[in-house]
Design a protein around this motif. Structure first.
Motif, short mmCIF file in Angstrom:
data_model
loop_
_atom_site.label_atom_id
_atom_site.label_comp_id
_atom_site.label_asym_id
_atom_site.label_seq_id
_atom_site.Cartn_x
_atom_site.Cartn_y
_atom_site.Cartn_z
N VAL A 1 0.74 -1.18 -0.19
CA VAL A 1 0.38 -0.02 -0.28
C VAL A 1 0.80 1.40 0.19
CG1 VAL A 1 -2.02 1.58 0.84
CG2 VAL A 1 -2.16 -1.31 1.47
N ILE A 2 0.40 2.08 -0.79
CA ILE A 2 1.35 3.49 -1.37
C ILE A 2 0.40 4.67 -0.97
CG2 ILE A 2 2.79 5.17 -2.45
CD1 ILE A 2 3.45 1.64 -4.07
N ILE A 3 0.91 5.09 0.35
CA ILE A 3 -0.33 6.82 0.00
C ILE A 3 0.77 7.92 -0.35
CG2 ILE A 3 -0.60 8.08 2.13
CD1 ILE A 3 -2.41 6.04 1.77
N LYS B 1 -1.92 14.09 -1.90
CA LYS B 1 -2.60 13.95 -1.95
C LYS B 1 -4.31 14.13 -1.09
CE LYS B 1 -1.53 11.89 -6.64
NZ LYS B 1 -2.15 10.62 -7.03
N CYS B 2 -3.42 13.57 -0.02
CA CYS B 2 -4.72 13.24 1.14
C CYS B 2 -5.42 14.87 1.35
CB CYS B 2 -3.90 12.78 2.05
SG CYS B 2 -4.97 12.58 4.03
N VAL B 3 -6.92 14.59 1.54
CA VAL B 3 -7.79 15.66 2.00
C VAL B 3 -7.87 15.68 3.55
CG1 VAL B 3 -8.17 16.42 -0.64
CG2 VAL B 3 -9.54 14.93 0.91
N GLY B 4 -7.69 14.53 4.32
CA GLY B 4 -8.11 14.00 5.57
C GLY B 4 -9.66 13.40 5.25
N SER B 5 -10.70 12.93 4.71
CA SER B 5 -11.77 13.09 4.72
C SER B 5 -12.01 11.93 4.91
CB SER B 5 -12.31 12.83 3.30
OG SER B 5 -11.93 11.12 3.36
N GLY B 6 -10.82 10.60 5.85
CA GLY B 6 -11.04 8.91 7.22
C GLY B 6 -12.00 8.37 6.39
N GLN B 7 -12.13 8.41 5.27
CA GLN B 7 -12.75 7.05 4.45
C GLN B 7 -12.18 5.98 4.50
OE1 GLN B 7 -15.96 7.63 3.54
NE2 GLN B 7 -15.17 9.34 4.88
N CYS B 8 -10.32 6.14 4.28
CA CYS B 8 -9.77 4.99 4.42
C CYS B 8 -9.89 4.25 5.65
CB CYS B 8 -8.33 5.17 3.67
SG CYS B 8 -7.23 6.86 4.91
N VAL B 9 -9.79 5.16 6.98
CA VAL B 9 -9.77 4.75 8.10
C VAL B 9 -11.19 3.64 8.48
CG1 VAL B 9 -10.01 5.63 10.72
CG2 VAL B 9 -8.37 6.86 8.85
N LEU B 10 -12.58 4.70 7.81
CA LEU B 10 -13.52 3.76 8.24
C LEU B 10 -13.16 2.15 6.93
CD1 LEU B 10 -15.80 6.21 7.64
CD2 LEU B 10 -15.12 5.29 10.13
N ALA B 11 -13.10 2.33 6.36
CA ALA B 11 -13.27 1.12 5.76
C ALA B 11 -12.13 0.28 6.13
CB ALA B 11 -12.59 1.73 3.83
N ALA B 12 -10.86 0.09 6.76
CA ALA B 12 -9.77 -0.74 6.96
C ALA B 12 -8.94 0.20 7.60
CB ALA B 12 -8.47 -1.18 5.55
N CYS C 1 -11.75 6.55 -1.61
CA CYS C 1 -10.38 7.54 -0.84
C CYS C 1 -11.02 9.49 -2.59
CB CYS C 1 -9.55 7.58 -1.19
SG CYS C 1 -8.29 9.03 -1.04
N PRO C 2 -11.56 10.51 -1.91
CA PRO C 2 -12.07 11.26 -2.43
C PRO C 2 -11.02 11.85 -3.45
CG PRO C 2 -11.84 11.76 -0.24
CD PRO C 2 -11.88 10.15 -0.89
N ALA C 3 -9.15 11.93 -3.14
CA ALA C 3 -8.69 12.44 -3.50
C ALA C 3 -7.45 11.59 -4.06
CB ALA C 3 -7.33 13.04 -2.53
N LEU C 4 -8.48 10.15 -4.83
CA LEU C 4 -6.94 9.07 -4.44
C LEU C 4 -5.45 8.67 -4.04
CD1 LEU C 4 -8.68 9.64 -8.24
CD2 LEU C 4 -9.38 8.02 -6.99
N ALA C 5 -5.59 8.83 -3.22
CA ALA C 5 -4.42 9.02 -2.51
C ALA C 5 -3.51 8.01 -2.02
CB ALA C 5 -4.80 9.97 -1.20
N ILE C 6 -4.75 6.45 -2.58
CA ILE C 6 -3.86 5.12 -2.12
C ILE C 6 -3.69 4.67 -3.33
CG2 ILE C 6 -4.97 3.10 -0.98
CD1 ILE C 6 -6.66 4.61 0.64
N THR C 7 -2.44 3.60 -3.22
CA THR C 7 -2.41 3.15 -4.10
C THR C 7 -1.92 1.59 -4.05
OG1 THR C 7 -1.35 4.37 -5.58
CG2 THR C 7 -0.64 2.57 -6.38
N ILE C 8 -2.41 0.21 -4.28
CA ILE C 8 -2.54 -0.74 -4.12
C ILE C 8 -1.67 -1.81 -5.05
CG2 ILE C 8 -3.06 -3.35 -3.47
CD1 ILE C 8 -5.99 -1.21 -2.93
#
Length: 64
Positions: free
Chosen positions: A3-5, A9-20, A55-62
């Motif tokens: 996983v690469i962040i 790009k991160c906007v701090g929405s927290g959606q990633c935390v809710l998912a994992a 992720c609204p900012a598309l800041a996560i790459t797998i």
């Protein structure tokens, strides 16, 4: 899986935390993503993919 962040790009929405929440967290001071596990086990793939998808900012790459 790797996983690469994209911190820039991160906007701090927290959606990633809710998912994992065992893979992602947020900094208290600004809400930006913190990667807890850059190489999570294969059984977490679906949740990490969901985190990347929402992720609204598309800041996560797998990399699989």
């Amino acid at each position: 899986m790797k996983v690469i962040i994209g911190q820039d790009k991160c906007v701090g929405s927290g959606q990633c935390v809710l998912a994992a929440d065992d893979v992602f967290d947020q900094r208290d001071e600004d809400g930006m993503v913190v990667l807890l596990d850059g190489n999570p086990p294969a059984d977490r793939l679906a949740d990490v993919q969901q985190a990347a998808a929402v992720c609204p900012a598309l800041a996560i790459t797998i990399e699989e």
